[in-house]
Design an enzyme around this catalytic site. Structure first.
Site, PDB file in Angstrom:
ATOM      1  N   LYS A 196       0.851  -1.186   0.000  1.00 41.18           N
ATOM      2  CA  LYS A 196       0.000   0.000   0.000  1.00 41.18           C
ATOM      3  C   LYS A 196       0.886   1.235   0.000  1.00 41.18           C
ATOM      4  O   LYS A 196       1.592   1.520   0.980  1.00 41.18           O
ATOM      5  CB  LYS A 196      -0.924   0.005   1.219  1.00 41.18           C
ATOM      6  N   LYS A 249      -2.117  -1.717  -3.847  1.00 47.96           N
ATOM      7  CA  LYS A 249      -2.933  -0.501  -3.838  1.00 47.96           C
ATOM      8  C   LYS A 249      -2.021   0.718  -3.891  1.00 47.96           C
ATOM      9  O   LYS A 249      -1.084   0.806  -3.093  1.00 47.96           O
ATOM     10  CB  LYS A 249      -3.790  -0.468  -2.564  1.00 47.96           C
TER      11      LYS A 249
END
Length: 324
Positions: A196, A249
């Site tokens: 992330k 992500k």
């Protein structure tokens, strides 16, 4: 020209049926995970200003939304909660009757076959907007782990099929796996936000989740967008700690990372088609600059081609309609 020798690749592109016959990458309804923002209160279905087509939905309006999702053939959702009250420790994240817990119970009672994924983080629930306990302006890693495990157990008790921790604390998968196992939830898998990045593409989500940090930013725990090898170290750690899925992500600017994660790790890879990626397409489509259906399908197909097995996307309902 008659003596030239070359390959005739166009032979396999002559018609739509021929192109479909040799197509390498396929996008299916089963690949889609639809995010929902559930809020406390009554009779609420308010559009998120920066995300056209995405809503804050109260529990009393959740059935109509879920009826539509199920009718479209979408098999999985991920729940994000927006509580009415926040505090420094994010207590509503792990409250037995927190908004995600209540939404999970409702969905599993009404639609038992639907896969419910619970986002496990504190940022929506803390008054400071950070993903962990804050002391003297710093986000404390180890002290936060207990609260994350507590949140995961409360979500599993409510009926969540999958726990999806998104906080990026070191050791969060190990702590949550230990907490779930200790509570008897050995069979509840973890869909880790393993990779992330600290990305500018999250802006509209923070509008939707009311989770903008009240000071500083998240660069001390989310990853530097310039780093590649760090992503592989993060994914390796999460696999060793017990992750069952690996999320990358954002998706679109990190397709290279997604491919490497898929190639190196024997686990399902999940692309998160994040809010900024969604809102940019929506804005361009509303201005008539792009064909929304064509660009969305191309974009999501690129994620599948890069190695994603599943895609979390706000376009899920639209895509399910188009695939039909």
């Amino acid at each position: 020209m008659k003596d030239l020798q070359f390959n005739r690749h166009r032979r396999l592109r002559q018609s739509e049926t021929m192109r479909a016959l040799v197509r390498e990458t396929h996008l299916r309804k089963e690949d889609l995970i639809y995010p929902l923002f559930v809020v406390e209160g009554e009779n609420i279905k308010n559009v998120v200003p920066s995300m056209p087509g995405v809503y804050h939905i109260s529990l009393d309006n959740l059935k109509a939304e879920m009826d539509e999702v199920v009718s479209l053939g979408i098999k999985s959702i991920i729940l994000f909660g927006v509580p009415a009250e926040k505090d420094e420790l994010g207590k509503q994240a792990y409250h037995d009757h927190g908004i995600v817990q209540e939404a999970t119970r409702f969905v599993k009672e009404q639609y038992p076959d639907l896969v419910v994924i619970a986002d496990t983080c504190l940022c929506q629930y803390t008054s400071h907007g950070h993903c962990g306990i804050v002391k003297d302006g710093k986000v404390l890693n180890d002290e936060t782990l207990d609260l994350l495990a507590k949140t995961a157990v409360s979500q599993a008790e409510a009926g969540a099929d999958i726990i999806a921790p998104s906080n990026m604390m070191d050791g969060f998968v190990a702590a949550i796996r230990h907490g779930l196992d200790e509570a008897g939830y050995h069979d509840v898998p973890i869909m880790s936000y393993a990779v992330k990045y600290s990305s500018s593409f999250y802006g509209p989500f923070r509008d939707a989740a009311h989770s903008t940090p009240q000071f500083g930013d998240r660069r001390t725990y989310q990853m530097d967008p310039a780093n590649r090898m760090e992503a592989l170290r993060e994914a390796q750690s999460d696999m060793e700690e017990g992750a069952d899925f690996l999320i990358v992500k954002p998706a679109l600017s990190y397709l290279d990372i997604m491919r490497e994660v898929k190639d190196r790790f024997n686990a399902p890879v999940v692309a998160y088609n994040v809010s900024g990626e969604y809102s940019m397409v929506k804005a361009a489509a509303q201005n008539g600059w792009v064909n929304e259906q064509e660009i969305v399908m191309e974009k999501l197909t690129s994620m599948k081609r890069a190695g994603a097995d599943l895609i979390i996307t706000y376009f899920a309902k639209d895509v399910a309609n188009w695939l039909s």
